[in-house]
Design a protein around this motif. Structure first.
Motif, PDB file in Angstrom:
ATOM      1  N   HIS A  24       8.808   2.109   4.435  1.00  0.00           N
ATOM      2  CA  HIS A  24      10.123   1.503   4.167  1.00  0.00           C
ATOM      3  C   HIS A  24      10.837   2.110   2.963  1.00  0.00           C
ATOM      4  O   HIS A  24      12.026   1.871   2.766  1.00  0.00           O
ATOM      5  CB  HIS A  24      10.028  -0.015   4.033  1.00  0.00           C
ATOM      6  N   SER A  25      10.141   2.912   2.137  1.00  0.00           N
ATOM      7  CA  SER A  25      10.789   3.584   0.999  1.00  0.00           C
ATOM      8  C   SER A  25      10.263   5.011   0.913  1.00  0.00           C
ATOM      9  O   SER A  25       9.532   5.364  -0.013  1.00  0.00           O
ATOM     10  CB  SER A  25      10.510   2.821  -0.306  1.00  0.00           C
TER      11      SER A  25
ATOM     12  N   SER B  19       0.827  -1.200   0.000  1.00  0.00           N
ATOM     13  CA  SER B  19       0.000   0.000   0.000  1.00  0.00           C
ATOM     14  C   SER B  19       0.867   1.258   0.000  1.00  0.00           C
ATOM     15  O   SER B  19       2.076   1.205   0.262  1.00  0.00           O
ATOM     16  CB  SER B  19      -0.907   0.015   1.222  1.00  0.00           C
ATOM     17  N   ARG B  20       0.236   2.395  -0.273  1.00  0.00           N
ATOM     18  CA  ARG B  20       0.954   3.667  -0.225  1.00  0.00           C
ATOM     19  C   ARG B  20       1.572   3.883   1.158  1.00  0.00           C
ATOM     20  O   ARG B  20       2.708   4.325   1.291  1.00  0.00           O
ATOM     21  CB  ARG B  20       0.003   4.817  -0.565  1.00  0.00           C
ATOM     22  N   LYS B  21       0.813   3.504   2.206  1.00  0.00           N
ATOM     23  CA  LYS B  21       1.292   3.687   3.574  1.00  0.00           C
ATOM     24  C   LYS B  21       2.513   2.818   3.851  1.00  0.00           C
ATOM     25  O   LYS B  21       3.511   3.283   4.428  1.00  0.00           O
ATOM     26  CB  LYS B  21       0.168   3.357   4.561  1.00  0.00           C
ATOM     27  N   ALA B  22       2.452   1.552   3.423  1.00  0.00           N
ATOM     28  CA  ALA B  22       3.587   0.654   3.644  1.00  0.00           C
ATOM     29  C   ALA B  22       4.820   1.136   2.886  1.00  0.00           C
ATOM     30  O   ALA B  22       5.945   1.093   3.395  1.00  0.00           O
ATOM     31  CB  ALA B  22       3.223  -0.763   3.224  1.00  0.00           C
TER      32      ALA B  22
ATOM     33  N   ALA C 174       0.641   2.484  -5.130  1.00  0.00           N
ATOM     34  CA  ALA C 174       0.666   1.079  -4.711  1.00  0.00           C
ATOM     35  C   ALA C 174       1.804   0.402  -5.459  1.00  0.00           C
ATOM     36  O   ALA C 174       2.380   0.970  -6.396  1.00  0.00           O
ATOM     37  CB  ALA C 174      -0.657   0.380  -4.999  1.00  0.00           C
ATOM     38  N   ALA C 175       2.134  -0.815  -5.040  1.00  0.00           N
ATOM     39  CA  ALA C 175       3.214  -1.548  -5.718  1.00  0.00           C
ATOM     40  C   ALA C 175       3.021  -3.039  -5.521  1.00  0.00           C
ATOM     41  O   ALA C 175       2.325  -3.484  -4.606  1.00  0.00           O
ATOM     42  CB  ALA C 175       4.577  -1.116  -5.177  1.00  0.00           C
ATOM     43  N   LEU C 176       3.633  -3.794  -6.402  1.00  0.00           N
ATOM     44  CA  LEU C 176       3.780  -5.240  -6.230  1.00  0.00           C
ATOM     45  C   LEU C 176       5.210  -5.523  -5.805  1.00  0.00           C
ATOM     46  O   LEU C 176       6.155  -5.046  -6.449  1.00  0.00           O
ATOM     47  CB  LEU C 176       3.490  -5.984  -7.540  1.00  0.00           C
ATOM     48  N   LEU C 177       5.372  -6.288  -4.749  1.00  0.00           N
ATOM     49  CA  LEU C 177       6.701  -6.702  -4.304  1.00  0.00           C
ATOM     50  C   LEU C 177       6.987  -8.100  -4.836  1.00  0.00           C
ATOM     51  O   LEU C 177       6.212  -9.026  -4.627  1.00  0.00           O
ATOM     52  CB  LEU C 177       6.777  -6.710  -2.780  1.00  0.00           C
TER      53      LEU C 177
END
Length: 371
Positions: free
Chosen positions: A128-129, A121-124, A136-139
């Motif tokens: 950490h970044s 999520s944007r918050k996550a 949003a992103a896919l890890l």
């Protein structure tokens, strides 16, 4: 006339991986390369990324060989003490449309057997970044980096331990098929040599099309035209703001995966590659590309300091798709394609060629029914 079991043309990562595998089953494997040493072209001018197998169409060679090759490559690096780091990568979206693309990408990855992706999520991401701008992103935790030069050195050492020979500054002039395989004429620094081989492997990368045209009896319609595509890289001085690889969502109708952020084994941050089709092998990096790079990078790294961004190097990929064309898969040809027993041809071995190299070598060994 001297005889060998196999001649492999091209000492990039795939040619060396093939030599390492075939030399376990054959006494006389010869690897030749026109350059002064191994891996001087596409294999040494790239992002040094171990790819997960996310993007490629289901059941394509690129998908299957990337996924299988990734596991084999990680195992090989561990066993042979080759520097690597599975640091992971973030594929980042900037809006709802790009998030929808990430969902499609996640579904495609699952179809390819890549089941370890997770949403960020944007918050996550902010936690950490904090320098990263994304909605949003896919890890992808199984994406990593490696020391490609050390990998190629290890492959060559393994092949030579098995009795293989590597000869640099050597070109194939011609190959004539006969009942025992091929008579191959070589030019090594002006000295002309003819060798009989049972198997001939065209792993010449950027030059595989030209090599194929020197094989007698090979029909031209089995030789796909290659398109040279140059990608430029810029380095970023100072400490990296990222601990993982950062990939933007690819733009529509573009070649490649976009200008992404990667780290090398020393922690150096670099950005690239872009894509530029070229007619001549030229590795120059035009400093004026910096403005284009800055625009692309600032979409996900808005605090980019342009003064820290400098031209670094370029690489050239042997693509099968030309400008504006859709996805083209790796081509692995054997006798069933061209009716020449003992001939294996590889075309369009670009990304994820290094990740897939051990799996490609296994495919070649199976096609030759060795082991």
């Amino acid at each position: 006339m001297d005889k060998v079991d196999t001649i492999i043309i091209g000492a990039g990562a795939v040619g060396l991986a093939t030599a390492a595998q075939l030399s376990k089953y054959q006494e006389n494997v010869l690897i030749i390369d026109k350059n002064a040493t191994f891996g001087e072209e596409t294999s040494s001018r790239n992002s040094e990324v171990i790819h997960a197998g996310i993007y490629y169409p289901q059941n394509s060679y690129k998908a299957k060989l990337c996924v299988a090759g990734k596991e084999a490559l990680y195992d090989y690096c561990r066993q042979r003490h080759i520097p690597f780091y599975p640091l992971g990568k973030l594929i980042v979206a900037q809006n709802a449309d790009e998030e929808a693309y990430l969902q499609q990408l996640s579904d495609n990855a699952s179809a390819n057997g890549v089941n370890d992706l997770s949403w960020q999520s944007r918050k996550a991401l902010a936690q950490h970044s904090p320098e990263l701008s994304a909605s949003a992103a896919l890890l992808s935790p199984s994406t990593g980096i490696l020391d490609v030069h050390a990998y190629m050195q290890s492959l060559l050492a393994e092949a030579e331990q098995n009795g293989a020979f590597f000869v640099a500054r050597t070109r194939m002039l011609s190959a004539q098929p006969n009942e025992n395989g091929f008579v191959v004429t070589l030019d090594s620094l002006g000295e002309i040599t003819r060798l009989q081989c049972r198997y001939l492997i065209n792993s010449a990368g950027l030059h595989s099309e030209q090599v194929a045209r020197k094989i007698d009896g090979l029909s031209g319609h089995h030789i796909p035209p290659l398109h040279w595509c140059r990608g430029h890289y810029f380095s970023y001085s100072g400490k990296s703001p990222f601990q993982q690889l950062i990939y933007p969502v690819p733009e529509v109708n573009t070649v490649g995966l976009g200008i992404h952020a990667t780290l090398d084994m020393g922690g150096q941050l670099k950005f690239g590659p872009d894509s530029q089709y070229i007619d001549d092998l030229d590795y120059q990096v035009d400093p004026q590309l910096k403005e284009k790079f800055c625009r692309a990078i600032k979409r996900y790294f808005p605090k980019l300091d342009p003064d820290r961004l400098q031209p670094a190097y370029s690489g050239i990929r042997p693509k099968l798709q030309g400008p504006g064309e859709s996805f083209k898969d790796f081509v692995l040809q054997d006798e069933s394609t061209h009716d020449l027993p003992g001939l294996i041809q590889l075309f369009g071995i670009e990304s994820p060629g290094i990740t897939a190299s051990l799996a490609i070598a296994s495919q070649i060994r199976e096609k030759l029914a060795l082991g």
